[in-house]
Design a protein around this motif. Structure first.
Motif, short mmCIF file in Angstrom:
data_model
loop_
_atom_site.label_atom_id
_atom_site.label_comp_id
_atom_site.label_asym_id
_atom_site.label_seq_id
_atom_site.Cartn_x
_atom_site.Cartn_y
_atom_site.Cartn_z
N GLU A 147 -22.82 6.10 31.45
CA GLU A 147 -21.78 5.41 32.22
C GLU A 147 -22.36 4.65 33.41
O GLU A 147 -21.86 3.58 33.76
CB GLU A 147 -20.73 6.41 32.70
CG GLU A 147 -19.88 6.96 31.59
CD GLU A 147 -18.81 7.93 32.07
OE1 GLU A 147 -18.84 8.35 33.26
OE2 GLU A 147 -17.93 8.27 31.26
N GLN A 148 -23.38 5.18 34.03
CA GLN A 148 -23.96 4.50 35.19
C GLN A 148 -24.64 3.20 34.78
O GLN A 148 -24.52 2.18 35.47
CB GLN A 148 -24.93 5.43 35.94
CG GLN A 148 -24.24 6.61 36.60
CD GLN A 148 -23.04 6.21 37.45
OE1 GLN A 148 -23.14 5.36 38.33
NE2 GLN A 148 -21.89 6.81 37.18
N THR A 171 -7.27 4.13 33.64
CA THR A 171 -7.59 5.46 34.17
C THR A 171 -8.72 5.42 35.21
O THR A 171 -9.05 6.44 35.78
CB THR A 171 -8.01 6.41 33.03
OG1 THR A 171 -9.17 5.87 32.37
CG2 THR A 171 -6.88 6.63 32.04
N ASP A 172 -9.31 4.24 35.40
CA ASP A 172 -10.47 4.05 36.26
C ASP A 172 -11.58 5.04 35.90
O ASP A 172 -12.18 5.70 36.74
CB ASP A 172 -10.12 4.18 37.74
CG ASP A 172 -11.23 3.60 38.64
OD1 ASP A 172 -11.93 2.67 38.19
OD2 ASP A 172 -11.39 4.10 39.77
N ARG A 173 -11.85 5.11 34.63
CA ARG A 173 -12.92 5.96 34.12
C ARG A 173 -13.82 5.15 33.23
O ARG A 173 -13.32 4.60 32.26
CB ARG A 173 -12.36 7.15 33.37
CG ARG A 173 -13.47 8.03 32.80
CD ARG A 173 -13.25 9.48 32.99
NE ARG A 173 -14.38 10.34 32.93
CZ ARG A 173 -15.26 10.44 31.95
NH1 ARG A 173 -15.20 9.70 30.92
NH2 ARG A 173 -16.24 11.30 32.00
N PRO A 174 -15.06 5.01 33.50
CA PRO A 174 -15.77 5.66 34.60
C PRO A 174 -15.31 5.11 35.96
O PRO A 174 -14.89 3.96 36.07
CB PRO A 174 -17.24 5.32 34.34
CG PRO A 174 -17.23 4.12 33.46
CD PRO A 174 -15.96 4.17 32.68
N ALA A 175 -15.41 5.97 36.95
CA ALA A 175 -14.94 5.62 38.29
C ALA A 175 -15.59 4.32 38.76
O ALA A 175 -16.81 4.17 38.70
CB ALA A 175 -15.26 6.76 39.26
N SER A 232 -10.23 0.00 24.33
CA SER A 232 -11.06 0.91 25.12
C SER A 232 -11.16 0.46 26.57
O SER A 232 -11.02 1.26 27.49
CB SER A 232 -12.47 1.01 24.53
OG SER A 232 -12.44 1.61 23.27
N ARG A 242 -12.26 -0.07 37.29
CA ARG A 242 -11.07 -0.87 37.61
C ARG A 242 -11.40 -1.94 38.65
O ARG A 242 -11.02 -3.09 38.51
CB ARG A 242 -9.93 0.02 38.10
CG ARG A 242 -8.65 -0.78 38.38
CD ARG A 242 -7.54 0.09 38.94
NE ARG A 242 -7.15 1.10 37.98
CZ ARG A 242 -6.88 2.37 38.30
NH1 ARG A 242 -6.95 2.79 39.55
NH2 ARG A 242 -6.53 3.23 37.37
N GLU A 254 -7.90 1.03 28.40
CA GLU A 254 -7.76 2.46 28.72
C GLU A 254 -8.66 2.84 29.90
O GLU A 254 -8.24 3.58 30.79
CB GLU A 254 -8.09 3.32 27.50
CG GLU A 254 -7.06 3.23 26.38
CD GLU A 254 -5.77 3.96 26.72
OE1 GLU A 254 -5.83 5.05 27.32
OE2 GLU A 254 -4.70 3.42 26.39
N GLN A 255 -9.89 2.34 29.91
CA GLN A 255 -10.79 2.62 31.02
C GLN A 255 -10.23 2.08 32.33
O GLN A 255 -10.26 2.77 33.35
CB GLN A 255 -12.16 1.98 30.77
CG GLN A 255 -12.97 2.61 29.68
CD GLN A 255 -14.26 1.86 29.44
OE1 GLN A 255 -14.56 0.86 30.08
NE2 GLN A 255 -15.04 2.35 28.49
#
Length: 143
Positions: free
Chosen positions: A130-131, A83-87, A76, A90, A79-80
């Protein structure tokens, strides 16, 4: 991908590892998974004995770590990060790697926050925050 079928998900782990060990062609998700399994030699005996792995319960009350959950969290996170998700995740990951000097250990640091976010969402029957997750990771990276 697997819904809530624990046995099917675990079979994917064991079969991917078997394929990797025998040099068979792996699709991208299998390559990712095989890399995570490779980083965890302590789990190889379990993964290699599929019959024992598929039905075993890992109880935190007994001090057990669920290796499938642990490796799934690595996937997970990767993958995050990819994709830089949540922004912003990364960038925080890159800071964590710089701080601890090891990408695998950086993921372990971030895993604490990921696990907390998922546990709270499940406990409160809501979507993951996410925050709050990003804030938690940022706190760990800047300590």
């Amino acid at each position: 991908m697997f819904g809530s079928d624990r046995t099917q998900m675990r079979r994917f782990f064991t079969e991917t590892w078997r394929k990797a060990q025998s040099g068979e062609m792996l699709v991208p998700l299998e390559q990712l998974l095989a890399g995570v399994i490779q980083q965890h030699p302590e789990y190889h005996p379990l993964i290699e004995s599929a019959d024992n792995a598929l039905d075993k319960d890992f109880l935190p009350d007994g001090g057990e770590t669920n290796p499938f959950l642990h490796m799934g969290m690595h996937i997970s996170l990767q993958e995050q990060i990819g994709t830089d998700r949540p922004a912003g995740i990364r960038n925080l990951y890159q800071k964590a790697v710089a701080k601890v000097g090891d990408s695998h250990e950086a993921e372990h640091q971030m895993m604490e926050c990921l696990g907390k976010m998922l546990w709270e969402a499940q406990r409160e029957n809501r979507a993951p925050d996410e925050q709050a997750y990003l804030h938690c990771v940022k706190q760990r990276v800047t300590k």
